[in-house]
Design a protein around this motif. Structure first.
Motif, short mmCIF file in Angstrom:
data_model
loop_
_atom_site.label_atom_id
_atom_site.label_comp_id
_atom_site.label_asym_id
_atom_site.label_seq_id
_atom_site.Cartn_x
_atom_site.Cartn_y
_atom_site.Cartn_z
N LEU A 107 0.74 -1.13 -0.04
CA LEU A 107 0.09 0.02 0.10
C LEU A 107 0.79 1.46 0.07
O LEU A 107 0.80 2.34 -0.79
CB LEU A 107 -0.89 0.13 1.24
CG LEU A 107 -1.98 1.38 1.25
CD1 LEU A 107 -2.51 1.19 0.05
CD2 LEU A 107 -2.76 0.97 2.45
N THR A 108 2.23 1.27 0.76
CA THR A 108 2.84 2.47 0.85
C THR A 108 3.47 2.51 -0.35
O THR A 108 3.73 3.55 -0.98
CB THR A 108 3.70 2.15 2.08
OG1 THR A 108 3.07 2.09 3.22
CG2 THR A 108 4.63 3.47 2.00
N GLY A 124 2.45 15.51 -2.74
CA GLY A 124 3.10 14.96 -1.68
C GLY A 124 2.32 13.84 -1.19
O GLY A 124 1.13 13.74 -1.41
N GLY A 125 2.99 12.62 -0.66
CA GLY A 125 2.14 11.44 -0.47
C GLY A 125 1.33 11.46 0.99
O GLY A 125 0.60 10.60 1.26
N ASN A 126 1.69 12.31 1.87
CA ASN A 126 1.30 12.40 3.24
C ASN A 126 -0.18 12.57 3.42
O ASN A 126 -0.79 11.75 4.20
CB ASN A 126 2.04 13.75 4.05
CG ASN A 126 2.15 13.41 5.51
OD1 ASN A 126 2.44 12.22 6.02
ND2 ASN A 126 1.55 14.59 6.23
N PRO A 127 -0.89 13.39 2.57
CA PRO A 127 -2.29 13.32 2.69
C PRO A 127 -2.92 11.91 2.28
O PRO A 127 -4.08 11.48 2.67
CB PRO A 127 -2.71 14.54 1.82
CG PRO A 127 -1.64 15.59 1.68
CD PRO A 127 -0.32 14.55 1.90
N LEU A 128 -2.31 11.48 1.19
CA LEU A 128 -2.59 10.15 0.78
C LEU A 128 -2.58 8.98 1.80
O LEU A 128 -3.46 8.23 1.85
CB LEU A 128 -2.23 9.75 -0.62
CG LEU A 128 -2.48 10.83 -1.75
CD1 LEU A 128 -1.38 10.19 -3.06
CD2 LEU A 128 -4.03 10.56 -2.06
N GLU A 151 4.22 5.55 -5.40
CA GLU A 151 4.05 5.68 -6.84
C GLU A 151 3.23 6.91 -7.31
O GLU A 151 3.31 7.41 -8.43
CB GLU A 151 3.85 4.40 -7.33
CG GLU A 151 5.10 3.57 -7.20
CD GLU A 151 4.89 1.96 -7.62
OE1 GLU A 151 3.88 1.75 -7.98
OE2 GLU A 151 5.65 1.13 -7.30
N TYR A 152 1.94 6.64 -7.04
CA TYR A 152 0.84 7.47 -7.37
C TYR A 152 1.17 8.94 -7.10
O TYR A 152 0.86 9.61 -8.08
CB TYR A 152 -0.61 7.15 -6.66
CG TYR A 152 -1.76 7.85 -7.26
CD1 TYR A 152 -2.28 7.78 -8.42
CD2 TYR A 152 -2.14 9.19 -6.50
CE1 TYR A 152 -3.41 8.40 -8.87
CE2 TYR A 152 -3.21 10.02 -6.72
CZ TYR A 152 -3.75 9.50 -8.24
OH TYR A 152 -4.71 10.28 -8.45
N ALA A 153 1.48 9.19 -5.82
CA ALA A 153 2.03 10.70 -5.50
C ALA A 153 2.93 11.30 -6.50
O ALA A 153 2.95 12.28 -7.06
CB ALA A 153 2.44 10.76 -4.13
N ALA A 154 4.13 10.28 -6.72
CA ALA A 154 5.08 10.82 -7.83
C ALA A 154 4.68 10.92 -8.97
O ALA A 154 4.96 12.03 -9.82
CB ALA A 154 6.16 9.65 -7.80
#
Length: 196
Positions: free
Chosen positions: A151-152, A165-169, A157-160
């Motif tokens: 999941l991480t 940024g990945g923190n909200p996701l 990958e999606y955030a990039a």
């Protein structure tokens, strides 16, 4: 926060005992720089980190310093605490996850930027804390990767790909972001509130 994440945070090793003792000496304020230097010299890697820091470009000294007590005096109590926090966290992380050269390279760049931003924005008194915060800002990602690897990775990958940024996701998918986990790790290591 999931049980797996909480367990992964608890599994992160404590700060090494020699670092914890040095931090206590500096916090209590009764120790001289000579006493601190004596303990630092017992750890070759810490000694090298101290000398690398004081002889680095941020101090722009006219000559290299090789005396540990002089290096301690130059850094001062606040600078030594910042060095010990950074060094202790790196040791604890490497004890658990092994060498993480790419992570530390990114972390040291962020730490330098954070230090310079503190000065540029008129807060040089916060430069050491900004440096440590920049250095440790992504450590929570390691815990997320351990607790929920697939999941991480998908979130990263999606955030990039989206340039975000990945923190909200992370907070949406896991109920907690890596920055909050990093703060929990800092609290576990008894770092000052200014770093959390």
């Amino acid at each position: 926060m999931s049980i797996r994440i909480a367990e992964a945070v608890e599994a992160v090793p404590a700060i090494p005992e020699n670092i914890r003792k040095l931090q206590e000496m500096l916090t209590e304020g009764g120790a001289s720089f000579g006493q601190v230097a004596t303990l630092i010299q017992r750890d070759l890697a810490l000694t090298a980190s101290l000398l690398k820091m004081v002889n680095g470009p941020q101090y722009m000294l006219p000559r290299r310093i090789s005396n540990i007590q002089a290096a301690c005096t130059l850094l001062g109590t606040k600078g030594l605490r910042a060095l010990l926090s950074s060094y202790g966290a790196q040791k604890a992380i490497e004890d658990r996850y092994g060498r993480m050269d790419e992570l530390w390279h990114h972390a040291y760049l962020c730490a330098c930027y954070a230090r310079h931003l503190a000065g540029f924005l008129g807060h040089p008194e916060h430069a050491e804390d900004a440096h440590v915060g920049g250095l440790l800002h992504d450590l929570g990602k390691l815990v997320l990767l351990e607790a929920h690897p697939d999941l991480t990775r998908g979130i990263n990958e999606y955030a990039a790909a989206q340039g975000i940024g990945g923190n909200p996701l992370e907070r949406l998918a896991l109920g907690v972001g890596h920055t909050r986990i990093g703060a929990l790790m800092a609290k576990r290591w008894n770092f000052p509130d200014s770093i959390m």
